[in-house]
Design a protein around this motif. Structure first.
Motif, short mmCIF file in Angstrom:
data_model
loop_
_atom_site.label_atom_id
_atom_site.label_comp_id
_atom_site.label_asym_id
_atom_site.label_seq_id
_atom_site.Cartn_x
_atom_site.Cartn_y
_atom_site.Cartn_z
N VAL A 177 0.81 -1.21 0.00
CA VAL A 177 0.00 0.00 0.00
C VAL A 177 0.85 1.27 0.00
CG1 VAL A 177 -1.62 1.36 1.40
CG2 VAL A 177 -2.06 -1.07 0.99
N GLN A 178 1.90 1.31 0.82
CA GLN A 178 2.74 2.51 0.89
C GLN A 178 3.87 2.50 -0.15
OE1 GLN A 178 2.45 5.31 2.49
NE2 GLN A 178 0.80 4.83 3.91
N GLY A 179 4.02 1.40 -0.85
CA GLY A 179 5.13 1.30 -1.79
C GLY A 179 4.79 1.70 -3.21
N VAL A 180 3.53 1.58 -3.60
CA VAL A 180 3.15 1.85 -4.99
C VAL A 180 3.45 3.31 -5.34
CG1 VAL A 180 1.26 1.87 -6.66
CG2 VAL A 180 1.31 0.14 -4.87
N GLY A 181 4.19 3.51 -6.41
CA GLY A 181 4.54 4.85 -6.85
C GLY A 181 5.71 5.47 -6.12
N LYS A 182 6.23 4.76 -5.12
CA LYS A 182 7.34 5.29 -4.34
C LYS A 182 8.56 4.36 -4.36
CE LYS A 182 3.49 7.19 -2.32
NZ LYS A 182 2.10 6.66 -2.38
N VAL A 183 8.29 3.06 -4.20
CA VAL A 183 9.37 2.06 -4.25
C VAL A 183 8.88 0.93 -5.16
CG1 VAL A 183 10.88 0.54 -2.94
CG2 VAL A 183 10.03 2.64 -1.88
N PRO A 184 9.31 0.91 -6.41
CA PRO A 184 8.81 -0.08 -7.37
C PRO A 184 9.04 -1.51 -6.91
CG PRO A 184 10.01 1.66 -8.50
CD PRO A 184 10.25 1.87 -7.02
N LEU A 185 8.10 -2.38 -7.24
CA LEU A 185 8.17 -3.79 -6.87
C LEU A 185 7.67 -4.64 -8.02
CD1 LEU A 185 8.64 -5.91 -4.59
CD2 LEU A 185 6.23 -5.61 -3.98
N GLU A 186 8.51 -5.53 -8.50
CA GLU A 186 8.14 -6.43 -9.60
C GLU A 186 7.50 -7.68 -9.01
OE1 GLU A 186 7.24 -7.71 -13.10
OE2 GLU A 186 8.37 -5.83 -12.95
N LEU A 187 6.32 -8.02 -9.48
CA LEU A 187 5.59 -9.16 -8.95
C LEU A 187 5.90 -10.46 -9.67
CD1 LEU A 187 2.11 -7.47 -8.36
CD2 LEU A 187 3.88 -7.98 -6.66
N THR A 188 6.11 -10.39 -10.97
CA THR A 188 6.35 -11.60 -11.75
C THR A 188 7.62 -12.30 -11.31
OG1 THR A 188 5.24 -10.58 -13.64
CG2 THR A 188 6.59 -12.51 -14.10
N ASP A 189 7.51 -13.59 -11.05
CA ASP A 189 8.64 -14.44 -10.67
C ASP A 189 9.37 -13.89 -9.45
OD1 ASP A 189 10.18 -16.76 -11.06
OD2 ASP A 189 11.77 -15.61 -12.05
N SER A 190 8.62 -13.29 -8.53
CA SER A 190 9.22 -12.65 -7.36
C SER A 190 9.15 -13.52 -6.11
CB SER A 190 8.49 -11.33 -7.07
OG SER A 190 7.12 -11.60 -6.76
N GLY A 191 8.35 -14.57 -6.16
CA GLY A 191 8.10 -15.36 -4.96
C GLY A 191 6.92 -14.82 -4.17
N ILE A 192 6.36 -13.69 -4.63
CA ILE A 192 5.20 -13.08 -3.97
C ILE A 192 3.93 -13.72 -4.53
CG2 ILE A 192 3.89 -10.94 -3.64
CD1 ILE A 192 6.61 -9.45 -3.90
N ASP A 193 3.09 -14.23 -3.66
CA ASP A 193 1.85 -14.87 -4.08
C ASP A 193 0.66 -13.94 -3.98
OD1 ASP A 193 2.92 -17.71 -4.34
OD2 ASP A 193 3.44 -17.29 -2.26
N LEU A 194 0.73 -12.97 -3.09
CA LEU A 194 -0.38 -12.05 -2.86
C LEU A 194 0.18 -10.66 -2.59
CD1 LEU A 194 -1.53 -14.70 -0.50
CD2 LEU A 194 -3.32 -13.83 -2.00
N CYS A 195 -0.48 -9.64 -3.13
CA CYS A 195 0.03 -8.27 -2.96
C CYS A 195 -1.14 -7.30 -2.91
CB CYS A 195 0.98 -7.92 -4.09
SG CYS A 195 1.74 -6.28 -3.93
N THR A 196 -1.16 -6.45 -1.88
CA THR A 196 -2.25 -5.51 -1.64
C THR A 196 -1.90 -4.11 -2.11
OG1 THR A 196 -2.80 -6.77 0.35
CG2 THR A 196 -3.79 -4.59 0.14
N ILE A 197 -2.87 -3.47 -2.81
CA ILE A 197 -2.73 -2.09 -3.28
C ILE A 197 -4.01 -1.34 -2.92
CG2 ILE A 197 -2.64 -0.65 -5.37
CD1 ILE A 197 -0.80 -2.75 -6.59
N SER A 198 -3.86 -0.07 -2.54
CA SER A 198 -5.01 0.77 -2.17
C SER A 198 -5.07 2.00 -3.05
CB SER A 198 -4.89 1.18 -0.70
OG SER A 198 -5.93 2.07 -0.34
#
Length: 379
Positions: A177-198
């Motif tokens: 939630v606090q990272g979008v637009g501030k600290v980029p995060l790649e989801l594909t092939d990241s090991g992340i299964d679930l990710c929340t955005i507001s």
């Protein structure tokens, strides 16, 4: 007005408001209705989902529209715990999570789940090695935020994602939630299964958000009903809200590179000037996200400073807006090892792409004056 409380919520972009209005006016039908108007609404919903997936570089079926961060976090955490408790009832989080994660874990503890809370260092950052050591055979979930909402500390989610990959039966959820637009995060092939955005953290509207659910991840739904959103979120879809969320996400992505650079420049000014102020302690670490600076002014009540600045039409906050009206003590600063003098006197300044350097200098002057005035009263 100088608004420096963007981590609590952001001012909606005019074009985002316009997209919500247009979708509400023209595509008012229920997407589940079988008549032509319902079909048009359903097509727009599918288009919104497709655009969201393109912006996040994921598959369309991995997008679930929600009402925001709290619902997304609860759906991810409780959805995994309840669905997969037959494999194990051990779950892992950190000591510095947002209340929507922290309270969800406490709720699961009441249902008999075993929770490990990973401690943080003085900067509010966990040790990935310590987290790895905490994983057991019956661990089914790791949940942690990317960027801390009070300090701006960045957690090593990429490293944790690589650890999570080594445990195929374990799911990894990131509160982004606090990272979008501030600290980029790649989801594909990241090991992340679930990710929340507001939505309302990126100049969208309150009541909008999404949860990324990686293909193959099975959740127990919080809502049962008409099986909308792949049966993960039953209820008539908030079509206009979803359209406006995608618009906000597109705008933030277009401005991301220049916006981040600009906020880092403002943050450097803030850090330098605040560090030079008598009686002010800077709590945010050097390598934090660009939009947050957390300070303490021991001896002064933070709400008094906030109200003093508010009288000059300058707005900052204490801690997370979701807990700012509760106890004065910041559990985040306490977890970092700070004493009560700092943990009960914290203030958060949070920036946006449109925050100007002039506004920062006006704020700094006003803060210095407010502190001097309040100290004089106490003497």
């Amino acid at each position: 007005m100088i608004y420096l409380d963007n981590s609590a919520t952001t001012k909606p972009e005019p074009s985002v408001l316009q997209s919500f209005y247009q979708a509400s006016e023209r595509f008012f039908a229920n997407p589940s209705s079988i008549h032509q108007l319902g079909g048009e609404a359903e097509k727009l919903m599918a288009k919104a989902k497709e655009q969201a997936s393109e912006l996040l570089n994921v598959h369309r079926d991995e997008i679930v529209f929600t009402s925001g961060g709290t619902e997304g976090n609860n759906l991810a955490i409780k959805g995994i715990a309840l669905e997969h408790q037959g494999r194990g009832r051990h779950i892992i989080t950190t000591a510095v999570e947002h209340s929507s994660v922290d309270e969800a874990f406490k709720g699961l503890e009441q249902l008999g789940f075993d929770v490990t809370y990973i401690s943080v260092d003085e900067n509010g950052v966990i040790s990935a090695e310590e987290l790895n050591d905490a994983i057991r055979d019956d661990t089914i979930l790791i949940s942690m935020m990317h960027v801390n909402n009070e300090l701006g500390s960045i957690q090593p989610v990429e490293e944790v994602g690589q650890i999570a990959k080594q445990y195929p039966k374990l799911f990894f959820h990131v509160d982004h939630v606090q990272g979008v637009g501030k600290v980029p995060l790649e989801l594909t092939d990241s090991g992340i299964d679930l990710c929340t955005i507001s939505g309302h953290k990126i100049h969208g509207l309150k009541g909008t958000g999404l949860l990324y659910v990686k293909k193959g991840t099975v959740l127990y739904p919080l809502f049962h009903g008409g099986n909308q959103e792949q049966a993960l979120r039953s209820g008539t879809e908030n079509l206009a809200g979803s359209v406006s969320l995608v618009k906000a996400l597109r705008l933030i992505k277009e401005r991301e590179h220049a916006g981040i650079k600009h906020m880092y420049m403002l943050q450097r000014i803030l850090r330098k000037k605040l560090s030079e102020m008598d009686g002010v302690e800077v709590n945010t670490p050097e390598d934090a996200a660009p939009h947050i600076i957390n300070i303490s002014v021991p001896g002064l009540k933070p709400e008094v400073i906030i109200h003093t600045l508010g009288e000059r039409d300058i707005y900052i906050s204490t801690k997370s807006a979701c807990s700012s009206k509760q106890t004065d003590e910041s559990k985040i600063l306490t977890a970092c090892g700070h004493g009560t003098d700092r943990s009960t006197s914290a203030l958060r300044i949070s920036l946006a792409y449109d925050t100007t350097e002039e506004e920062i200098h006006i704020f700094l002057d006003a803060l210095a004056e407010a502190i001097d005035q309040l100290k004089a009263v106490l003497e």
